[in-house]
Design an enzyme around this catalytic site. Structure first.
Site, short mmCIF file in Angstrom:
data_model
loop_
_atom_site.label_atom_id
_atom_site.label_comp_id
_atom_site.label_asym_id
_atom_site.label_seq_id
_atom_site.Cartn_x
_atom_site.Cartn_y
_atom_site.Cartn_z
CG HIS A 152 -54.07 -66.47 -12.39
ND1 HIS A 152 -53.59 -67.19 -13.69
CD2 HIS A 152 -53.23 -66.53 -11.42
CE1 HIS A 152 -52.39 -67.48 -13.07
NE2 HIS A 152 -52.01 -66.98 -11.80
CG ASN B 225 -46.17 -68.56 -10.38
OD1 ASN B 225 -45.00 -68.68 -10.96
ND2 ASN B 225 -46.38 -67.43 -10.18
#
EC number: 3.1.1.29
Length: 194
Positions: free
Chosen positions: A22, A116
């Site tokens: 990530h 997100n």
């Protein structure tokens, strides 16, 4: 062609997230800062690590938000707002599940695709999504229920080497990206695969 004034690398803060899939975007900005010979310094008012270099007489700012991923927009909006940087002069580097490791692609505008960090940036920029994205492939675990653990995990060495290569490819088209020549940058970058 709008020249890039802000390059953002998305990731989560803290040593437990260092080198996770990530954090691919943050890794890109770290490598870019190193290549430019600059340090990234914590700036509380921008909720992130910030650096600056000059390209053809213009300032280019680097930002790694130190908020968690789902609050990245807070950091981007704070810095972009202060320096009056429009969305189309922003490049956001992020991990991309829908591409295999070793692939890097550029994209202008569009939705968040379930990411997100992108979702919050779009929201914090007043639903403006015209910023550019550097999508760094990390692959997909195969099932949506496995995504969270996958993106927060560290890649095996073979995958990390592919990610590193894709970052090298992206750094290779930096002049075109900085100039806002997205067509040429895409042609060069999209023809390469590790």
């Amino acid at each position: 062609m709008t020249a890039v004034q802000l390059i953002v690398g998305l990731g989560n803060p803290g040593p437990e997230y260092d080198q996770t899939r990530h954090n691919a975007g943050a890794l890109f900005v770290e490598r870019l800062a190193h290549a430019q010979g600059i340090s990234l310094v914590a700036e509380r008012k921008y909720f992130g690590l910030v650096g600056k270099f000059s390209h053809q007489g213009k300032d280019v700012r680097l930002l790694i938000p130190t908020t968690y991923m789902n609050r990245s927009g807070q950091s981007v909006a704070a810095l972009a707002g202060f320096f009056r940087i429009p969305p189309d002069a922003i490049l956001v580097a992020h991990d991309e599940l829908d591409m295999p490791p070793g692939v890097a692609k550029l994209k202008t505008g569009g939705g968040h695709g379930g990411h997100n960090g992108l979702r919050d940036i779009i929201a914090q920029l007043g639903n403006q999504n015209s910023f550019h994205r550097l999508r760094l492939g990390i692959g997909h675990p195969g099932h949506s229920s496995l995504v969270s653990g996958y993106v927060l995990g560290r890649a095996p060495r073979s995958e990390q080497e592919l990610l590193d290569t894709s970052i090298d490819f992206a750094l290779g088209v930096l002049p075109e990206m900085l100039a806002g020549d997205w067509t040429r940058a895409m042609q060069k970058l999209h023809s390469q695969k590790a």
